[in-house]
Structure formats: structure tokens, C-alpha cells
Scaffold this active site. Structure first.
Site: not given
Ligand code: M6R
Length: 613
Positions: A27, A486, A99
Site C-alpha cells: 500500500r 500511461e 488510517n
């Protein structure tokens, strides 16, 4: 973003929590910590990786059967040992991990300081645990009630888990706009930011909803209440389909490489049971259900962030080109703060791999307030976006662990292609024969993509030639313009080389000034419709001594002759090109990043799912 793991049950908590934190490393984070309860809290925190925390703890005391752990991605206060979570209350009775962001923390902190509270860290989180302590002590409340009342005073987003050493038989968790999942085992419970730390222990999970507070205890009891203290009668228990092997590297050095190579399969999975070229149908959940509304929509608005936004741009080309639908593509972060014109006959398509991106969630809420139909294209099953959208489809790519999105992007583009084709067929905007050709070709894409992957060695060689560049330019036209964006994002985020993506024709309006012999220019040249124009753009770069790396269709001669390097990919129908042409760019950035010694899966400063704005 921050990651939370908590455990209560009969087993030793420390190994479960550390393994869980390792699962959450993807993460993105900059410090880590654990608190294990055993009469008192054994609390350890460290700037850096989970492995640094483990080294630091070494033989120190960690025994105990309940505890919490955290990986922190700094928002308030620098990444250091003090600001790392867990945070303790002033009387050391409570520990808390969080969080999210407490927006009114400064006001709360001042009020608490006036009551005599002293803070050790610069974080908003420490303010919350002191607030809980203050309310608990003042009103003599059990932990869960003190948490509930405290949260009514908080503005912001949070997932939290709290423990009280005077009440060691329970964990209290709560969520608002940041995910929290509860795993239900045999007389044991887990709480975590997502299912990855839980799946090896149990497949039964409850996804907490916004405004809910859960209390779990050692007797195997769980109670969930709303912040208004209304009991949730029968919380829905989901069965996880996630397999442990999906969370392992499977012999690859990095998850990103594994995920790039999974794409023939994941694109196949995205189509499975949803398309049949022989019989000429596409069945996409939600699109079929709302087909009347979608076919007559006044326009589509596609919202997302980062790579998902790039997939959305391809969606715009597809929906316009095939279904003749007006489309706008919006950065969710901009859409939410404009005063956009969204009407009830608009369809908003929300794109997100994680299903937790805060800006995308906020854009969805805005669209829903204006009564638009919101359709989600999401990867993570059970995620917030999957749950709040009116309809939607999963891309079924499996867990994407590498921070740089690869298989989720091609999954999103596959779903957008199916959506555009389905609507085009219903609206009669393409001929039957073209519709059939595209269906057949879509089914061929996984096989053709496997051929693109065979170019890995050649791409590695080219990567070696350009790995020391400081800048790079990516050019494409039509369907390949979003692919250029991208490609540039992939290079930037994992190799830290500055890169720009441009529509090839725009080069003459500025970026051409940058071109010299030190500038690699990656040109995606597979468009049949604009081939001559792209060929001219390549000539323009060569005339200024730029180094051209061309992605061309098999058998190409003209551009390949001009380019310094050309990478051939199988020919396909133009609307399907991005599914193939993006893959050499993923591989190129991967090899460059590895050669530059970068941590491909966990690039600096980046989080996998951005759950704060
Ligand atoms: O989970 P989401 O698709 O909503 O995430 C959006 C972006 O944060 C994400 O695509 C990001 O740009 C990736 N690092 C790109 O590789």
C-alpha cells in the site's frame, strides 16, 4: 496509504501482526509499529520498512494474544519513530492506529491542551486517542462508547482500531471513508485495512460501513453499531475468494513483473462468461440491467485518477467511436470540487483498481446527489466503490500488489471495450459484421498479448540503452494517445525519470524544443488510420537527432526503418490496440527501474490506494 492489522484470539498476536504488515507493505508507507497487550502494552515503532521494525524488536518482549500493528504513510508530521503509530493516550491506557486524516485536529488539540494533555508527536492521530481518553475518563465510559462519542466530534476520514489495557478482552474498530475489514476466525478476530492480511487465517469477513463501530472480543462475539448507537442486526458476512498464492511473487523478482505476465489470463478472466463471439453476445452485469437508461443517456462522464483516468480516456475513444455516445473524462479530484453540470440522464462511470480512492469516492457521491446513474468498474471485491455504486462490474484481475498499475489497466480497458461494444450493438451504431469482427478479435487478445510478452528480452536490451536518460517523451495518436500518457506515468513512478506523454501532433506546439540526441522518444505507431501522420512525426523527431523507439504492428517497414529501435506487436483492430501497445511500455519502465536500482513494487512516496485527498 496507511495499513492496519489487529488480532485478538488464542494465538500469539505478534507473528500474525508482523506477517499482516508485510502483506500490507504494497500500500506504500514510511514507518511501522506494533503494540502487543500483555498486562501492559509492548509498543515498538520504527521509521522505515517492516523489516527495520522486526530487526529493532529482535529479542524484545512480544508475547501476548492481542495487539495492533500499523504501516504509516505520512500526512501530518514527518516520517519518524515518534510520529509512527500506534499512538498512546496520555495515561498510557489506550493505544490506537489510524488510517485517514482528522481535519479538525488542531482545534481539538488546543482544547485538549487546555485540559492539560501533553502531546509527543505531530500527528492528528495522537489527538484522537487523547480525545477518547478525555471522554472516557470524564464520563466513565466503556471504551466503545468513548470511541463513539469521540468520533461524533471528529471531522475527517478514518479507519481506526483501539485497545484499552484495562479492558483487554476486546478490540474496537471504526470507519468513515477509509476501509476496515473484520476477519472472523474460530474464537478469534482480525481487523485490517484490506483482506490481504486476513485471508490466510479465515475466508469469512465483514466489511465495515461508513459510520459503523465494531467491538470484537475473545469469546468470539462481535457487535456492530452505528455512530448513533443503533445496533446492526445481522452484519453481512462475505466469503473471500482470494487465494494465498495470489499474494506471493510466484518466482518473479517483483510483483509488477508477475502482474505484467498475468495479463493474458486477467484479460481472459475479465471476459469470461461475458462474451461469446460465436453466438455474438456480450453480457455485462449492470449494463444489461440498465441498458435502456444507458442507451439513452445524454452523455457518459468517466471519472478516475492516475492510471484509471488513462483507462477512462480510452473509454472515451471507444464509446464515442463505437457507440456514438458523448463522453467527458474527468479527474475525480477536479470533478468533486467543481460545480459540474451532472443531470439524472447522465451516466457516470467510476474507474478504480482499489475501489478506495478518496477522490473517486467523493466524485461518486456528488454524482449520486445529482441523481445520475453511477456505474463502477473496480478490481477489489467488496471495496467501498464497489459497494456504493448503483451498478457495476468487477475486472477480476486478482490482487494487484505492485504500486504501478498494469493488469488493472488492461482489465479496465477490456471492460470499457465490452461496455462500448454492447451499447454500440444495442444502439445500432456499428454494423453487424464489424461488431462480430471486434468480438472475435477481443477473444484473440489474450493470445496476442502472450506474443507481446515474448518481446521481453528485446525490450530489456532497449531499456539498457536508455536507462540513464533524464527525460523521455511518449507520443501517440487516437487510441494510442492515452497509452502514451500511461507509458510516461509508468516510467515516472517507478524509475523516477521525468517523462511526458503527448498527442503526437501536439509535439510541434512545444515539446519539440526538448528534442536532442539525449532524449528518447517512444512513439506508438500501430494506428492504421493515422499511419502517415505518425510516420511524419517520427521523421520530425529524427530530424532533430532524437532517439526513436517505435512500437509498430508486425510487418511494419516504413517506420521501423526510421526508428532507432522498433518493437513489433501483433496487428489488431484499432479500437483494441491499447490492450497490446501498452504492454511493451510497462516492460520498458520495469526494466529501466530495475537497472537503476529502484524498488519497483514500492516506489518512493507512492501509495497503492490513495485513501486521503
Ligand atoms: O485504485 P485506483 O485505480 O483508484 O488508483 C488510482 C491511482 O492512484 C493509480 O492508478 C495510480 O496512478 C497508480 N500508481 C498508477 O500506476
Amino acid at each position: 496509504m496507511c495499513g492496519i492489522v489487529a488480532y485478538i484470539g488464542p494465538k500469539e498476536a505478534y507473528p500474525i501482526i508482523i506477517k499482516g504488515l508485510q502483506r500490507l507493505e504494497y500500500r506504500g508507507y514510511d514507518s511501522a509499529g506494533v503494540a502487543i497487550l500483555n498486562g501492559t502494552f509492548n509498543l515498538y515503532k520504527r521509521k522505515g520498512k517492516v523489516s527495520d521494525l522486526v530487526d529493532f524488536i529482535n529479542a524484545k518482549k512480544t508475547n501476548g494474544t492481542s495487539g495492533i500493528g500499523h504501516t504509516r504513510w505520512a500526512t501530518h508530521g514527518k516520517p519518524d519513530d515518534t510520529n509512527a503509530h500506534p499512538h498512546t493516550s496520555g495515561d498510557d491506557n489506550l493505544v490506537l492506529v489510524h488510517n485517514g486524516i482528522i481535519e479538525n485536529y488542531a482545534v481539538l488539540k488546543r482544547a485538549l491542551e487546555n485540559e492539560g494533555h501533553v502531546f509527543k508527536s505531530e500527528t492528528d492521530t495522537e489527538v484522537l486517542v487523547h480525545l477518547i481518553q478525555e471522554i472516557q475518563t470524564r464520563e466513565n465510559l466503556p471504551l466503545e462508547d468513548a470511541v463513539r462519542i469521540s468520533l461524533t466530534k471528529v471531522i475527517g476520514a478514518y479507519a481506526i482500531v483501539v485497545m484499552d489495557k484495562r479492558d483487554p478482552e476486546k478490540l474496537v474498530g471504526a470507519r468513515k471513508q477509509s476501509p476496515l475489514v473484520i476477519g472472523i476466525g474460530e474464537d478469534e478476530f482480525f481487523m485490517a485495512s484490506d483482506a490481504t492480511p486476513i485471508v490466510e487465517h479465515t475466508k469469512q469477513v465483514v466489511y465495515l460501513n461508513d459510520g459503523e463501530i465494531a467491538v470484537v472480543n475473545r469469546n468470539g462475539e462481535m457487535e456492530i453499531k452505528t455512530i448513533e448507537s443503533n445496533k446492526i442486526q445481522r452484519p453481512y458476512v462475505h466469503q473471500l475468494e482470494l487465494q494465498i498464492e495470489q499474494l506471493e511473487k510466484g518466482g518473479y523478482d517483483y510483483f509488477m513483473m508477475k502482474e505484467i505476465h498475468e495479463q493474458p489470463k486477467t484479460i481472459g478472466d475479465a471476459m469470461r462468461g461475458r462474451i461469446n463471439a460465436d453466438e455474438g453476445w456480450i453480457r455485462l452485469g449492470g449494463v444489461d440491467e440498465y441498458s435502456a437508461k444507458m442507451s439513452k443517456a445524454s452523455r457518459f462522464i468517466i471519472a478516475g485518477c492516475g492510471t484509471s483516468w488513462h483507462a477512462g480516456l480510452i473509454g472515451e475513444y471507444l464509446l464515442e467511436d463505437l457507440a456514438r455516445m458523448p463522453v467527458e473524462v474527468e479527474y475525480a479530484s477536479e470533478l468533486r470540487y467543481r460545480n459540474p453540470i451532472i443531470n439524472e440522464d447522465d451516466v457516470v462511470v467510476a474507474l478504480s483498481q482499489s475501489g478506495e480512492t478518496a477522490d473517486t469516492l467523493a466524485a461518486i457521491e456528488l454524482a449520486q446527489k445529482r441523481n445520475a446513474l453511477v456505474y463502477g468498474i473496480v478490481n477489489v471485491v467488496g471495496s467501498s466503490i464497489a459497494r456504493i455504486t448503483d451498478a457495476g462490474s468487477y475486472i477480476h484481475a486478482g490482487p494487484e500488489i505492485g504500486v504501478a498499475s498494469t493488469k488493472a489497466f488492461t482489465g479496465q480497458v477490456t471492460l470499457l471495450t465490452m461496455m462500448a461494444l454492447s451499447l454500440a450493438h444495442k444502439r445500432g451504431t456499428i454494423s453487424e459484421s464489424y461488431y462480430h469482427r471486434l468480438l472475435v478479435e477481443l477473444e484473440n487478445i489474450p493470445g496476442k498479448l502472450a506474443k507481446v510478452l515474448e518481446k521481453a528480452k528485446q525490450i530489456e536490451y532497449i531499456a539498457r540503452e536508455i536507462k540513464d536518460a533524464n527525460n523521455a517523451l511518449y507520443l501517440g495518436r487516437g487510441y494510442n494517445f492515452p497509452v502514451a500518457l500511461e507509458g510516461a506515468l509508468k516510467l515516472k513512478e517507478i524509475s523516477y525519470i521525468h517523462a511526458e506523454g503527448y498527442p503526437a501532433a501536439e509535439m510541434k506546439h512545444g515539446p519539440i524544443a526538448l528534442i536532442d540526441e539525449n532524449m528518447p522518444v517512444i512513439v506508438i505507431c500501430t494506428n492504421k488510420s493515422a499511419y502517415d501522420k505518425i510516420a511524419s512525426n517520427v521523421q520530425e523527431v529524427k530530424a532533430r537527432k532524437g532517439m526513436v523507439i517505435a512500437i509498430v504492428a508486425e510487418g511494419d517497414e516504413e517506420i521501423s526503418k526510421m526508428a532507432d529501435y522498433s518493437i513489433e506487436i501483433p496487428d489488431t483492430e484499432e479500437p483494441l490496440t491499447p490492450l497490446l501497445s501498452v504492454v511493451p511500455l510497462q516492460l520498458l519502465s520495469y526494466y529501466i527501474a530495475v537497472m537503476r536500482g529502484c524498488n519497483v513494487d514500492q516506489p518512493r512516496n507512492l501509495a497503492k490506494s490513495v485513501t486521503v485527498e
